[in-house]
Design a protein around this motif. Structure first.
Motif, PDB file in Angstrom:
ATOM      1  N   GLY A   1      -3.545   8.018   3.987  1.00  0.00           N
ATOM      2  CA  GLY A   1      -3.971   6.969   2.915  1.00  0.00           C
ATOM      3  C   GLY A   1      -3.720   5.665   3.489  1.00  0.00           C
ATOM      4  O   GLY A   1      -4.508   4.629   3.626  1.00  0.00           O
ATOM      5  N   ILE A   2      -2.405   5.500   3.608  1.00  0.00           N
ATOM      6  CA  ILE A   2      -1.913   4.026   3.782  1.00  0.00           C
ATOM      7  C   ILE A   2      -2.378   3.599   5.493  1.00  0.00           C
ATOM      8  O   ILE A   2      -2.812   2.463   5.694  1.00  0.00           O
ATOM      9  CB  ILE A   2      -0.304   3.880   4.174  1.00  0.00           C
ATOM     10  N   VAL A   3      -2.128   4.758   6.557  1.00  0.00           N
ATOM     11  CA  VAL A   3      -2.988   4.417   7.858  1.00  0.00           C
ATOM     12  C   VAL A   3      -4.224   4.128   7.743  1.00  0.00           C
ATOM     13  O   VAL A   3      -4.787   3.034   8.220  1.00  0.00           O
ATOM     14  CB  VAL A   3      -2.560   5.752   8.697  1.00  0.00           C
TER      15      VAL A   3
ATOM     16  N   LEU B   1       0.006  -1.844  -2.051  1.00  0.00           N
ATOM     17  CA  LEU B   1      -1.054  -2.101  -1.029  1.00  0.00           C
ATOM     18  C   LEU B   1      -1.673  -3.519  -1.030  1.00  0.00           C
ATOM     19  O   LEU B   1      -2.293  -3.968  -0.355  1.00  0.00           O
ATOM     20  CB  LEU B   1      -2.153  -1.064  -1.064  1.00  0.00           C
ATOM     21  N   MET B   2      -1.249  -4.145  -2.334  1.00  0.00           N
ATOM     22  CA  MET B   2      -1.974  -5.562  -2.601  1.00  0.00           C
ATOM     23  C   MET B   2      -1.439  -6.438  -1.505  1.00  0.00           C
ATOM     24  O   MET B   2      -2.172  -7.363  -1.091  1.00  0.00           O
ATOM     25  CB  MET B   2      -1.348  -6.130  -3.977  1.00  0.00           C
ATOM     26  N   TYR B   3      -0.269  -6.246  -0.932  1.00  0.00           N
ATOM     27  CA  TYR B   3       0.063  -7.378   0.191  1.00  0.00           C
ATOM     28  C   TYR B   3      -0.965  -7.222   1.158  1.00  0.00           C
ATOM     29  O   TYR B   3      -1.074  -8.200   1.971  1.00  0.00           O
ATOM     30  CB  TYR B   3       1.616  -7.256   0.714  1.00  0.00           C
ATOM     31  N   LEU B   4      -1.447  -6.016   1.429  1.00  0.00           N
ATOM     32  CA  LEU B   4      -2.262  -5.890   2.736  1.00  0.00           C
ATOM     33  C   LEU B   4      -3.440  -6.588   2.480  1.00  0.00           C
ATOM     34  O   LEU B   4      -4.123  -6.909   3.507  1.00  0.00           O
ATOM     35  CB  LEU B   4      -2.350  -4.250   2.893  1.00  0.00           C
ATOM     36  N   VAL B   5      -4.203  -6.396   1.094  1.00  0.00           N
ATOM     37  CA  VAL B   5      -5.402  -6.870   0.885  1.00  0.00           C
ATOM     38  C   VAL B   5      -5.474  -8.335   0.585  1.00  0.00           C
ATOM     39  O   VAL B   5      -6.663  -9.052   0.606  1.00  0.00           O
ATOM     40  CB  VAL B   5      -6.147  -6.082   0.209  1.00  0.00           C
ATOM     41  N   LYS B   6      -4.405  -8.996   0.263  1.00  0.00           N
ATOM     42  CA  LYS B   6      -4.362 -10.438  -0.265  1.00  0.00           C
ATOM     43  C   LYS B   6      -4.820 -11.175   0.991  1.00  0.00           C
ATOM     44  O   LYS B   6      -4.442 -11.009   2.103  1.00  0.00           O
ATOM     45  CB  LYS B   6      -3.085 -10.703  -0.733  1.00  0.00           C
ATOM     46  N   SER B   7      -5.429 -12.024   0.548  1.00  0.00           N
ATOM     47  CA  SER B   7      -6.393 -12.943   1.646  1.00  0.00           C
ATOM     48  C   SER B   7      -5.249 -14.205   1.964  1.00  0.00           C
ATOM     49  O   SER B   7      -5.645 -14.712   3.004  1.00  0.00           O
ATOM     50  CB  SER B   7      -7.579 -13.792   1.044  1.00  0.00           C
ATOM     51  N   LEU B   8      -4.063 -14.164   1.210  1.00  0.00           N
ATOM     52  CA  LEU B   8      -3.089 -15.261   1.602  1.00  0.00           C
ATOM     53  C   LEU B   8      -2.627 -15.044   3.029  1.00  0.00           C
ATOM     54  O   LEU B   8      -2.235 -16.152   3.753  1.00  0.00           O
ATOM     55  CB  LEU B   8      -2.041 -15.207   0.528  1.00  0.00           C
TER      56      LEU B   8
ATOM     57  N   GLY C   1      -8.420   0.040   8.276  1.00  0.00           N
ATOM     58  CA  GLY C   1      -9.547  -0.602   7.949  1.00  0.00           C
ATOM     59  C   GLY C   1      -9.567  -2.204   7.824  1.00  0.00           C
ATOM     60  O   GLY C   1     -10.506  -2.876   7.672  1.00  0.00           O
ATOM     61  N   LEU C   2      -8.324  -2.738   7.411  1.00  0.00           N
ATOM     62  CA  LEU C   2      -8.027  -3.989   7.459  1.00  0.00           C
ATOM     63  C   LEU C   2      -7.527  -4.740   8.553  1.00  0.00           C
ATOM     64  O   LEU C   2      -7.096  -5.898   8.808  1.00  0.00           O
ATOM     65  CB  LEU C   2      -6.804  -4.276   6.377  1.00  0.00           C
TER      66      LEU C   2
END
Ligand code: C2E
Ligand code: CA
Ligand code: CA
Length: 462
Positions: free
Chosen positions: A403-405, A369-376, A410-411
């Protein structure tokens, strides 16, 4: 630098040891210094490929009833070492490896085919024994080798074969070794024993590569388009462009296999550019008919090593005058992990052009899930892979997908479910507020005209 000096001179080793065939050679030559040049690799000072051919033929003549095992090693990261340290360290490492091989195999019959390919000829050594030695040797190279106190980590692979010296196919031996070595490299294993099946597989593989090159030249690739349905609007949100191959012989190879081979031989960039150009032409055609259907294109990990792709995409958008927000690129996690920073830089350039980006096959890779939250970088869509959808009736899978959905929503990222085949799967996904559905339940990938009919039949205003 003594250890790096030539330890093979005029048919003799520096320590005066002359073994096996080398002894024959040294006795037979008349003009030693001239012959040694012809028979010596100028970089390593070891006997070269010509010398091996000479020795091998001699061996076949003299001991036709005997067996011989041969091992071909490739020093895979030779070029990298030269690039990241310096040219000399690379050369010294080659020589060091050759001398280690000599010591390990207790033979003078070690040949420097090139600076990164080394051949060992083991007279009267069985395949089993040669294999045991080769494995032991390769294992010993899995720690740094010191060159003038500089640690160098080498990557070595091998191919091995054994034959009786009167075998009628004995002159294929070197090709067999190359094929076995190739197999080790392809499947990322230390050593491969040659067998006829490998020869056939390699021939087939080679033929397929040639056909892929030709397919691009002869325009025998084409694209099909699989609709993606937006649940909120109950209409076709866009399509995914999927490559197909019009070929009687190879047409049945799964397209994922074609892509894999094209990646292996570094040909994928040409295919991707072909796909982009043809998808953009299709967008243009639809645009002229007043239909705004977005097209998603699959981009491979290797495509993102090619900086020229950004210019190619920019030029194509301008040339065909299409709306870039109708283009989407799909990337897997694997493509990102290989060079995160560079990939995100290129992806941001695509975003600046207005192109949307999806994270494809979500759940098959690192599942982070990190790729989704990374600000890059911010993805527009996440595509949940079919393996999850196949299991969606399972409660635990549902908890995971929900959970993923939720996290994605949310993002501000939209969720696409791939490979949806049944109404039951569809209803569960609707319940979870999944955004977009792609799968055989709605439609298989279609030719452009079939797609237009599909859209009409759903009475969707586009
Ligand atoms: P992908 O990107 O995950 O594409 C989705 C694959 O799932 C497609 O297979 C599609 O036909 C199939 N599919 C869609 N819905 C269903 C369903 O409900 N059930 C089943 N069983 N399958 C479904 P396809 O076309 O064989 O492509 C396979 C893979 O090959 C693609 O997976 C993608 O990784 C690669 N590929 C295809 N075209 C291209 C291309 O133009 N460029 C690149 N780089 N890769 C491509
Ligand atoms: Ca895809
Ligand atoms: Ca996919």
């Amino acid at each position: 630098m003594s250890i790096f000096g030539k330890n093979y001179k005029n048919g003799k080793h520096k320590d005066g040891r002359i073994s096996g065939i080398l002894a024959n050679y040294s006795n037979k030559t008349t003009n030693e210094s001239e012959s040694s040049k012809v028979y010596e690799n100028i970089f390593t000072g070891y006997p070269n490929f010509n010398k091996w051919k000479h020795d091998f033929n001699l061996l076949c003549e003299q001991y036709p009833e005997h067996k011989c095992s041969l091992i071909l090693f490739e020093f895979e990261n030779f070029e990298t070492i030269k690039r990241y340290t310096n040219y000399e360290i690379g050369n010294y490492t080659s020589k060091k490896l050759l001398s280690l091989i000599e010591q390990y195999f207790c033979t003078g019959n070690v040949y420097s085919v090139s600076q990164k390919k080394f051949l060992v000829m083991l007279q009267d050594v069985t395949l089993v024994e040669a294999c045991r030695l080769a494995n032991k040797f390769l294992y010993s190279t899995k720690k740094p080798i010191y060159i003038e106190e500089i640690p160098v980590a080498v990557v070595l692979k091998g191919g091995i074969d054994c034959l009786k010296l009167n075998d009628i196919n004995k002159h294929n031996i070197y090709n067999n070794l190359e094929k076995a070595l190739d197999q080790s490299q392809r499947f990322k294993r230390d050593i491969t024993i040659f067998n006829q099946q490998i020869a056939e597989e390699r021939q087939e593989y080679y033929n397929t590569i040639v056909s892929i090159y030709r397919a691009l030249q002869n325009n025998s690739f084409y694209l099909v388009y699989q609709p993606k349905i937006s649940l909120e609007e109950d209409k076709v949100q866009g399509v995914e462009a999927l490559l197909r191959w019009n070929n009687n012989t190879y047409g049945n190879i799964p397209i994922s296999q074609v892509i894999k081979i094209a990646e292996e031989v570094d040909f994928i960039n040409y295919i991707t550019k072909w796909v982009i150009q043809n998808a953009i032409k299709q967008l243009k055609a639809w645009q002229e008919q007043g239909k705004s259907i977005s097209i998603a294109i699959n981009i491979s990990a290797r495509d993102l090593n090619d900086y020229s792709l950004v210019k190619f995409v920019t030029d194509s958008i301008l040339f065909y005058e299409i709306n870039p927000s109708l283009l989407e690129f799909e990337l897997t996690e694997r493509s990102i992990i290989e060079n995160e920073e560079k990939v995100f830089r290129i992806l941001n350039e695509f975003k600046d052009l207005g192109i949307k980006v999806s994270l494809d096959d979500y759940g098959t890779g690192y599942n982070s899930l990190m790729y989704l939250v990374k600000s890059l970088f911010k993805f527009d869509y996440v595509k949940i892979d079919k393996i999850f959808i196949d299991e969606i009736t399972n409660e635990n899978t549902q908890i995971l997908i929900r959970g993923i959905v939720n996290a994605a929503h949310g993002l501000g990222i939209r969720i696409i479910a791939e490979g949806v085949e049944t109404e039951e799967q569809l209803n569960i996904l609707k319940n979870m507020e999944c955004d977009i559905i792609q799968g055989y339940y709605y439609s298989k990938p279609l030719q452009p005209e079939e797609l237009e009919t599909f859209i009409e039949s759903r009475k969707v205003a586009v």
